[in-house]
Design a protein around this motif. Sequence first.
Motif, mmCIF file in Angstrom:
data_model
loop_
_atom_site.group_PDB
_atom_site.id
_atom_site.type_symbol
_atom_site.label_atom_id
_atom_site.label_comp_id
_atom_site.label_asym_id
_atom_site.label_seq_id
_atom_site.Cartn_x
_atom_site.Cartn_y
_atom_site.Cartn_z
ATOM 1 N N GLY A 116 3.360 19.156 168.498
ATOM 2 C CA GLY A 116 3.635 18.420 167.271
ATOM 3 C C GLY A 116 4.632 17.302 167.483
ATOM 4 O O GLY A 116 5.133 17.067 168.588
ATOM 5 N N GLU A 117 4.929 16.604 166.405
ATOM 6 C CA GLU A 117 5.846 15.479 166.429
ATOM 7 C C GLU A 117 7.277 15.970 166.699
ATOM 8 O O GLU A 117 7.768 16.883 166.046
ATOM 9 C CB GLU A 117 5.807 14.742 165.087
ATOM 10 N N ALA A 118 7.954 15.316 167.637
ATOM 11 C CA ALA A 118 9.338 15.678 167.945
ATOM 12 C C ALA A 118 10.229 15.513 166.717
ATOM 13 O O ALA A 118 11.193 16.270 166.535
ATOM 14 C CB ALA A 118 9.859 14.823 169.090
ATOM 15 N N SER A 119 9.920 14.548 165.863
ATOM 16 C CA SER A 119 10.757 14.295 164.689
ATOM 17 C C SER A 119 10.806 15.488 163.751
ATOM 18 O O SER A 119 11.780 15.659 163.002
ATOM 19 C CB SER A 119 10.242 13.064 163.929
ATOM 20 N N LEU A 196 10.422 15.755 180.398
ATOM 21 C CA LEU A 196 9.540 14.656 180.056
ATOM 22 C C LEU A 196 8.322 14.666 180.976
ATOM 23 O O LEU A 196 8.431 14.990 182.161
ATOM 24 C CB LEU A 196 10.267 13.321 180.176
ATOM 25 N N VAL A 197 7.168 14.318 180.426
ATOM 26 C CA VAL A 197 5.931 14.256 181.201
ATOM 27 C C VAL A 197 5.627 12.792 181.471
ATOM 28 O O VAL A 197 5.284 12.045 180.551
ATOM 29 C CB VAL A 197 4.763 14.913 180.434
ATOM 30 N N ALA A 231 14.941 13.941 173.042
ATOM 31 C CA ALA A 231 13.603 13.450 173.376
ATOM 32 C C ALA A 231 13.285 12.176 172.603
ATOM 33 O O ALA A 231 12.766 11.199 173.160
ATOM 34 C CB ALA A 231 12.568 14.527 173.086
ATOM 35 N N LEU A 232 13.574 12.161 171.310
ATOM 36 C CA LEU A 232 13.310 10.975 170.497
ATOM 37 C C LEU A 232 14.095 9.776 171.020
ATOM 38 O O LEU A 232 13.581 8.655 171.060
ATOM 39 C CB LEU A 232 13.672 11.252 169.041
ATOM 40 N N ALA A 233 15.344 10.010 171.423
ATOM 41 C CA ALA A 233 16.168 8.915 171.945
ATOM 42 C C ALA A 233 15.590 8.339 173.233
ATOM 43 O O ALA A 233 15.869 7.185 173.585
ATOM 44 C CB ALA A 233 17.596 9.406 172.187
ATOM 45 N N ARG A 234 14.764 9.125 173.922
ATOM 46 C CA ARG A 234 14.154 8.679 175.176
ATOM 47 C C ARG A 234 12.730 8.185 174.969
ATOM 48 O O ARG A 234 11.991 7.984 175.928
ATOM 49 C CB ARG A 234 14.211 9.801 176.201
ATOM 50 N N GLY A 235 12.322 8.007 173.720
ATOM 51 C CA GLY A 235 11.015 7.433 173.426
ATOM 52 C C GLY A 235 9.872 8.421 173.378
ATOM 53 O O GLY A 235 8.701 8.013 173.321
ATOM 54 N N VAL A 236 10.168 9.719 173.365
ATOM 55 C CA VAL A 236 9.126 10.740 173.308
ATOM 56 C C VAL A 236 8.642 10.876 171.866
ATOM 57 O O VAL A 236 9.436 10.873 170.924
ATOM 58 C CB VAL A 236 9.669 12.092 173.809
ATOM 59 N N ARG A 237 7.336 11.029 171.680
ATOM 60 C CA ARG A 237 6.785 11.241 170.341
ATOM 61 C C ARG A 237 6.472 12.702 170.079
ATOM 62 O O ARG A 237 6.767 13.223 169.005
ATOM 63 C CB ARG A 237 5.517 10.419 170.143
ATOM 64 N N TYR A 238 5.846 13.385 171.077
ATOM 65 C CA TYR A 238 5.373 14.751 170.867
ATOM 66 C C TYR A 238 6.142 15.750 171.734
ATOM 67 O O TYR A 238 6.529 15.443 172.866
ATOM 68 C CB TYR A 238 3.894 14.875 171.228
ATOM 69 N N LEU A 239 6.310 16.954 171.207
ATOM 70 C CA LEU A 239 6.841 18.065 171.977
ATOM 71 C C LEU A 239 5.779 19.146 172.114
ATOM 72 O O LEU A 239 4.951 19.335 171.220
ATOM 73 C CB LEU A 239 8.082 18.658 171.301
ATOM 74 N N HIS A 240 5.817 19.849 173.232
ATOM 75 C CA HIS A 240 4.927 20.992 173.410
ATOM 76 C C HIS A 240 5.726 22.148 173.982
ATOM 77 O O HIS A 240 6.771 21.956 174.626
ATOM 78 C CB HIS A 240 3.740 20.652 174.326
ATOM 79 N N SER A 241 5.232 23.361 173.734
ATOM 80 C CA SER A 241 5.919 24.557 174.217
ATOM 81 C C SER A 241 4.926 25.687 174.352
ATOM 82 O O SER A 241 4.062 25.872 173.487
ATOM 83 C CB SER A 241 7.026 24.964 173.234
ATOM 84 N N ASP A 242 5.019 26.431 175.455
ATOM 85 C CA ASP A 242 4.300 27.702 175.581
ATOM 86 C C ASP A 242 5.214 28.760 174.966
ATOM 87 O O ASP A 242 6.254 29.095 175.540
ATOM 88 C CB ASP A 242 4.010 28.025 177.048
#
Length: 270
Positions: A116-119, A196-197, A231-242
């Motif tokens: 989903g969205e990191a925000s 980060l990926v 993550a948002l500060a580094r330009g990431v939009r989505y986060l994922h987690s197992d």
Amino acid sequence: MLSSHSNRQTQQLLTQYDAQLREAAELTGATNITRDGPLWRGTYGERGFVTYRDLDRLTGLALDQLIARTIAYYAAQASITSFEWKTRGHDLPADLPDRLTAHGLQAEEPETVMLGEASLLAAPVPLPDGVALRRIDDQPDPMPDLIRAAAAQERAFGVPFPTADLARRLQDKRDLMEFWVAEADGDVICAGRLELVPGTAFAGIWGGGTVPEWRGKGIYRALVAQRARSALARGVRYLHSDSTEFSRPILQRSGLLPVTTTTPFIWTRQ
């Protein structure tokens, strides 16, 4: 019941997951990468890792042969003690888990893939008095804090935590990984990574186990929120987690969606 909008959103996220977070994206930091048909095989010190986007419709004998070749590939390397074949719940063929088991691989507990969205996760979470969050990988010598964090994770999860392997990965992924801890009275009580990926809009959140006496106080949620903001500060939009059964409800309440499951199948040298 999920709405049609939620179903569409889940399917869109799953499509992005398959396109951006499998194959080479899972092998960042591997010391060696080889291919065999649809498989990508990586090596991390004494461990191996197998991934793929799909199995090119392999079934039956052809799939059995691919599994056997993979076992032989790692077994021929004396330094390898184990490897993981990472399966997903939506992968085909449906009998892949049975075939892996028949070849001697052992299934670990399944986890839910959350996306989903990191925000959605970034809102600050109040911390109990005396608890503070701190990033530990960006110091000249992070090893003392890594050892303390590893001890906390062993208490949280009940399994040994590979400190030396983590230190190597931090060195190899210096610009792609952050390690955060929650501390109270000088002790680490929760720890987790942000990874980060490269080449994608994604980052993963990993770890986050809280020691027993501090559970239920929002520590995990606060550590997730901190990593989401970073993550948002580094330009990431989505986060994922197992996610385990314990972390999934927390992430889902924040707005992440379950898109599939993942089950590691482990080969261990006898």
